[in-house]
Design an enzyme around this catalytic site. Structure first.
Site, mmCIF file in Angstrom:
data_model
loop_
_atom_site.group_PDB
_atom_site.id
_atom_site.type_symbol
_atom_site.label_atom_id
_atom_site.label_comp_id
_atom_site.label_asym_id
_atom_site.label_seq_id
_atom_site.Cartn_x
_atom_site.Cartn_y
_atom_site.Cartn_z
ATOM 1 C CG HIS A 264 -4.022 5.117 -1.692
ATOM 2 N ND1 HIS A 264 -4.237 5.533 -0.418
ATOM 3 C CD2 HIS A 264 -5.228 4.660 -2.132
ATOM 4 C CE1 HIS A 264 -5.505 5.350 -0.093
ATOM 5 N NE2 HIS A 264 -6.128 4.813 -1.118
ATOM 6 C CG HIS A 304 -2.941 13.390 3.763
ATOM 7 N ND1 HIS A 304 -4.233 13.711 3.419
ATOM 8 C CD2 HIS A 304 -2.906 12.057 3.938
ATOM 9 C CE1 HIS A 304 -4.943 12.611 3.403
ATOM 10 N NE2 HIS A 304 -4.171 11.582 3.714
ATOM 11 C CG ASP A 360 1.243 5.350 4.759
ATOM 12 O OD1 ASP A 360 0.779 4.344 5.297
ATOM 13 O OD2 ASP A 360 0.722 5.924 3.798
#
Ligand code: CMC
Length: 424
Positions: A264, A304, A360
Site C-alpha cells: 500500500h 492496481h 507510486d
C-alpha cells in the site's frame, strides 16, 4: 424494461428468490433472508461493497478519479491541499470566508504537546523508522485529548479533525528530525501548509526557512493526489476501527499502520529500491523477464486492484516530476523508470493483465529528488491521506454504520477431545 433485480435459484431445493439491485449492489440482508446458510466468500473484498459513500468516485476501467464529483485533474491544477481537505470533509468547495476560517483553524493547531515530542518521540531508538514513530505518535495523541472519545458530538469531532490534519506534518517532520539527529523545528504559522512542512523538515540555523515555491507547490499537488482513494486498505482499516466507535486518533493510527505495508503506502519506497537494484538501462530487459517468470519480485509501482487502465494520478505525477526536476536536477533513476515503463507497456504479460503504472511509480523519484529519505515516503503519503481517512470516519458516524464484523467459512478441525500433554 428489465427489472433491477437478480433471481437466484438454490439448486439444492429448487427455490428461487428475487433480490433487488440498489445503486449497483445487492443488499446482504436480502440475500441472508433468502439463503441464511450461504455466505459470500470474498477474501480481499474483490466484489463486496462495505458501505455507501459520497466522498470519492473511482472508475478503474476508465481511469477516472473524482473527489466529491470534481475531477482530480482539475483539483490538481487549480486547488490547494487544504481546500481539497475541506471539500472531502464537507462535501462542497468552501466559500472565501469558509476557506479563510479553515486555513486559520489548521494553521493554529499545528503545535504538538511538548511531552509528545520530548518524552514520547525522543524515547524511540535512534534508528526507529519514521513511519513506525508516526503511527505510534498518532495513537498516543488520543491520551492527550480525552474529549476525542466524544465521537457523537459534532463539535468535538470537528475539533479532532482539525487537530489531526494540522499536527500530522509536525509529527512527520519531528520523526524525521529525530531519526537523523537534528533538533525539532517548531511550526511557523506564517507559512502555508506544504511550505511549513518543508521548513520543519529542512530548517537548520536560518531565522526563517523559505522553501522553493516550485517545490512547495509540487508537494501540495502530491498531497492533493494522495488525499483520498475511496475504500483502499488503510481507509478500510479506518472504517473498521471507527465502526467500533474508537476515538479518531486510534482509528487514524490503525489506518496509518495499514498504509505502512509495502503493498500500500510502502510501494514507492519499493520502487526506488527496485530501480537502484536494476542500476542501469542494460539490465531492464533481464529484470522484466525475471518479473514475468514469477521468480523475481513484482514490478513495483505497477498494477492496481481497481485501476485496470492508466492511473490518472500517475499521469499528473509525471508532469509534477518535470517541474521538480527543473529545480532539483534530473533524478538519475528516472531514465531507468522510463525504460521500464516503456518495456512493460509493450509486453504482453503486462498488457494482458492490464498492469499500468500506479501513483507510486513516479512519486518516489520526486520525493527522492526533493531530498526525502525513502523511509519518509509512507509518511509523506499519510500526511494528506489523513483528510480522506477522516472524511470516511465522519461519514461512517453520520450514517450510524454497523460495527464491521465479517463472517468466515470455517475450514478447521471438527470437534475433538483434549489430550493431556503426557499422552501426546
Ligand atoms: N508485477 C508483476 N505482475 C503483477 C503485478 C506487478 N506489479 N501486479 C499484479 N501482477 C500479476 C499477478 O502476478 C497476477 O498474475 P497471474 O494472474 O498470472 O497470477 C495478476 O497480475 C493479478 O494480480 P493480483 O495480485 O491478483 O492483483 P491484486 O489486485 O490483488 O493486486 C497490487 C494489486 C497493487 C497489490 C499488485 O498489482 C501489486 O503487488 N503491485 C505492486 C505493488 C504496488 O505498486 N502497490 C501500490 C498500489 S497503488 C497505491 C495505492 O493506491 O495504495
Amino acid at each position: 424494461m428489465p427489472a433491477e433485480s437478480i433471481t437466484i435459484t438454490d439448486n439444492r431445493t429448487g427455490d428461487s428468490f428475487e433480490i433487488p439491485i440498489v445503486n449497483g449492489g445487492v443488499a446482504s440482508d436480502q440475500w441472508r433472508k433468502a439463503l441464511p446458510d450461504v455466505m459470500f466468500h470474498d477474501p480481499g473484498f474483490m466484489a463486496t461493497s462495505a458501505c455507501e459513500s459520497a466522498v470519492t468516485f473511482l472508475d478503474g476501467d476508465a481511469g477516472i478519479l473524482r473527489y466529491r464529483g470534481y475531477p482530480i485533474e482539475q483539483l490538481a491544477e487549480k486547488s490547494t491541499y487544504l481546500e481539497v481537505a475541506y471539500l472531502l470533509l464537507h462535501g462542497d468547495l468552501p466559500t472565501p470566508e469558509q476557506y479563510a476560517g479553515w486555513v486559520t483553524d489548521i494553521t493554529y493547531h499545528t503545535f504538538i504537546h511538548e511531552n509528545v515530542r520530548k518524552r514520547f518521540l525522543e524515547g524511540f531508538h535512534y534508528d526507529a523508522h519514521p513511519m513506525g514513530m508516526l503511527v505510534s505518535a498518532v495513537a498516543a495523541l488520543s491520551t492527550f485529548y480525552s474529549d476525542a472519545k466524544d465521537i457523537h458530538d459534532p463539535a468535538s469531532r470537528d475539533k479532532q479533525i482539525v487537530r489531526l490534519i494540522a499536527k500530522m506534518p509536525t509529527l512527520a517532520a519531528a520523526a524525521h528530525r529525530f531519526s537523523v539527529g537534528m533538533p525539532f523545528v517548531y511550526p511557523d504559522n506564517s507559512l502555508e501548509f506544504a511550505a511549513n512542512f518543508l521548513s520543519m523538515m529542512w530548517k537548520v540555523a536560518e531565522p526563517r526557512f523559505a522553501a522553493n515555491p516550485a517545490l512547495a507547490h509540487a508537494l501540495d499537488v502530491l498531497f492533493i493526489l494522495h488525499a483520498d482513494h475511496e475504500q483502499n486498505c488503510s481507509t478500510t482499516a479506518m472504517r473498521t476501527v471507527g465502526s467500533a466507535h474508537a476515538d479518531p486518533y486510534s482509528a487514524t493510527a490503525a489506518a496509518a499502520a495499514a498504509l505502512y505495508g509495502p503493498r500500500h503506502g510502502g510501494a514507492n519506497e519499493a520502487v526506488i529500491r527496485m530501480l537502484t537494484e536494476i542500476g542501469s538501462l542494460d539490465n531492464v530487459s533481464a529484470f522484466i523477464e525475471s518479473v514475468k517468470s514469477g521468480k523475481g519480485s513484482r514490478l513495483q509501482g505497477f498494477g492496481h486492484r481497481v485501476y485496470k487502465s492508466y492511473d490518472p494520478r500517475a499521469r499528473i505525477i509525471k508532469q509534477v516530476a518535470d517541474e521538480v526536476f527543473e529545480v532539483t536536477g534530473r533524478n538519475p533513476l528516472l531514465d531507468i523508470a522510463l525504460k521500464l515503463e516503456e518495456a512493460a507497456l509493450s509486453d504482453d504479460y503486462f498488457i494482458s493483465r492490464r498492469l499500468y503504472p500506479n501513483v507510486d511509480f513516479y512519486s518516489g523519484l520526486i520525493y527522492q529528488a526533493m531530498g526525502f529519505p525513502v523511509e519518509m515516503f509512507p509518511v509523506l503519503f499519510a500526511i494528506p491521506r489523513t483528510a480522506g481517512w477522516l472524511s470516511h470516519w465522519a461519514e461512517l458516524l453520520e450514517d450510524d454504520a454497523k460495527i464491521a464484523r465479517p463472517r468466515q467459512l470455517y475450514v478447521g478441525a471438527a470437534e475433538r477431545d483434549y489430550v493431556p500433554i503426557s499422552d501426546r
